[in-house]
Design a protein around this motif. Structure first.
Motif, PDB file in Angstrom:
ATOM      1  N   GLN A 317       0.674  -1.210  -0.069  1.00  0.00           N
ATOM      2  CA  GLN A 317       0.079  -0.110   0.080  1.00  0.00           C
ATOM      3  C   GLN A 317       0.816   1.268  -0.027  1.00  0.00           C
ATOM      4  OE1 GLN A 317      -3.366   0.973  -0.292  1.00  0.00           O
ATOM      5  NE2 GLN A 317      -3.424  -1.202  -0.844  1.00  0.00           N
ATOM      6  N   LYS A 318       1.992   1.312   0.696  1.00  0.00           N
ATOM      7  CA  LYS A 318       2.810   2.403   0.762  1.00  0.00           C
ATOM      8  C   LYS A 318       3.334   2.742  -0.668  1.00  0.00           C
ATOM      9  CE  LYS A 318       4.231   1.591   5.730  1.00  0.00           C
ATOM     10  NZ  LYS A 318       5.302   1.005   6.244  1.00  0.00           N
ATOM     11  N   ARG A 320       2.225   1.690  -3.433  1.00  0.00           N
ATOM     12  CA  ARG A 320       1.188   2.281  -4.431  1.00  0.00           C
ATOM     13  C   ARG A 320       0.818   3.574  -4.196  1.00  0.00           C
ATOM     14  NH1 ARG A 320      -4.360   2.877  -4.404  1.00  0.00           N
ATOM     15  NH2 ARG A 320      -5.253   1.898  -6.278  1.00  0.00           N
ATOM     16  N   GLN A 321       0.714   4.227  -2.996  1.00  0.00           N
ATOM     17  CA  GLN A 321       0.508   5.348  -2.925  1.00  0.00           C
ATOM     18  C   GLN A 321       1.708   6.198  -3.410  1.00  0.00           C
ATOM     19  OE1 GLN A 321      -2.567   6.796  -1.983  1.00  0.00           O
ATOM     20  NE2 GLN A 321      -1.334   8.524  -2.852  1.00  0.00           N
ATOM     21  N   ASP A 325       1.869   9.259  -6.249  1.00  0.00           N
ATOM     22  CA  ASP A 325       2.387  10.691  -5.995  1.00  0.00           C
ATOM     23  C   ASP A 325       3.348  11.163  -6.739  1.00  0.00           C
ATOM     24  OD1 ASP A 325       0.474  10.957  -3.841  1.00  0.00           O
ATOM     25  OD2 ASP A 325       2.088  10.306  -2.247  1.00  0.00           O
TER      26      ASP A 325
END
Length: 336
Positions: A317-318, A320-321, A325
């Motif tokens: 998830q980290k 992915r974000q 960004d």
């Protein structure tokens, strides 16, 4: 989370471990003790104490099991370069040794699949701790980062005949054009992500960056050896001459011949590292754009790997974000 949560990380029966030991160290060798080491999600690693052998303390690393599907296909759980990377590790460490970079001692490496359907290697155990060990003081860490910077600079002087991944036979699988290697890597990641219905459309956006900006990446014409996984856990340190020094740079199996600025550690803010490295990053708009593109590709690859290959969804998830960004940053660069 246990290392056994990864579908790639797979233990072997004790009988197979004994068998492998006897093949490489002789039938008189006794396995005094062995333990499964924690922390790895890709390779499976054992520490083994031996008696009546030329080495008394060794590491056995096994790559994931080989699948039946064609290497590099979307259904293959591994990336094409991951199928050959352990076999290439002895070649990488030979480069290190010749250049004066401390490296592990490989005792044997078997990529034949004839004994067990996995590439495996025996290495000499190095009494040491990882650079991220809590007992290392800030002062020592600064000095070690300076040393790491100096070794990384030496590594980035090792030139290859082309861009791409070193192979066990000493050749390089890739291309004379850096853009082609990047495009191929982005495309393979996108295929795997699409099959898993992961981050739809994002891979296509990323692949387009490397296709549309071919000339930007082909400004880089000198392929040099980058570690590609150079973080604190892959740097072993020990006491030598009364102080902590780097004992070995390990896990060089993801190494490739690339733009030196593809090395993610170069984005560290460690002043000591950059003082040791002593070679400024390309300050031009092109240099900055390339580094941003590398970060996007690396983050996307890591997002997919953590989410779908090694079952680490929180880290996935980290990444992915972070990918999303960074893609937004790229759009700003494009519009300026």
């Amino acid at each position: 989370m246990s290392t056994l949560s990864s579908g790639l990380h797979c233990t072997i029966p004790p009988e197979m471990l004994y068998h492998l030991v006897q093949i490489h160290f002789g039938t008189a060798t006794i396995v005094k003790d062995f333990s499964l080491l924690q922390g790895g999600l890709f390779n499976t690693t054992y520490r083994i104490q031996l008696e009546h052998a030329s080495y008394t303390d060794v590491i056995l690393r096994l790559a994931p099991e080989r699948g039946e599907m064609p290497a590099g296909s979307a259904s293959d759980p591994l990336f094409s370069f991951e199928r050959t990377m352990m076999a290439a590790e002895p070649v990488v460490y030979e480069y290190y040794r010749k250049a004066g970079i401390p490296a592990p001692n490989i005792i044997a490496c078997d990529a034949s699949g004839s004994i067990i359907p996995r590439t495996y290697m025996f290495m000499e155990f190095i009494p040491s701790k990882q650079l991220n060990h809590s007992s290392i003081s800030e002062t020592d860490k600064e000095r070690l980062y300076h040393q790491l910077g100096a070794y990384t600079a030496i590594m980035h002087q090792i030139e290859g005949a082309s861009f791409g991944w070193p192979q066990g036979d000493g050749t390089i699988k890739g291309s004379d054009q850096w853009s082609e290697v990047l495009h191929s890597f982005a495309e393979e990641t996108t295929r795997k992500a699409a099959r898993a219905e992961y981050m739809p459309g994002v891979g296509e956006e990323i692949t387009a960056i490397f296709m549309k900006n071919k000339d930007l990446f082909d400004q880089v014409t000198r392929p040099v050896l980058v570690h590609n996984d150079l973080w604190e856990a892959n740097v072993l340190v020990h006491v030598k001459n009364g102080e902590l020094n780097i004992a070995a740079i390990i896990d060089g199996d993801r190494s490739m011949f690339a733009d030196r600025e593809f090395e993610a550690l170069l984005s560290t803010e460690s002043v000591a590292f950059h003082e040791g490295y002593d070679c400024p990053l390309n300050p031009s708009a092109e240099g900055q754009a390339r580094r941003l593109a590398y970060q996007i590709l690396s983050s996307y690859f890591n997002a997919y790997v953590h989410e779908h290959q090694v079952n680490q969804p929180e880290d996935g998830q980290k990444y992915r974000q972070r990918t999303l960004d960074l893609l937004e940053q790229w759009k700003q660069v494009e519009h300026n």
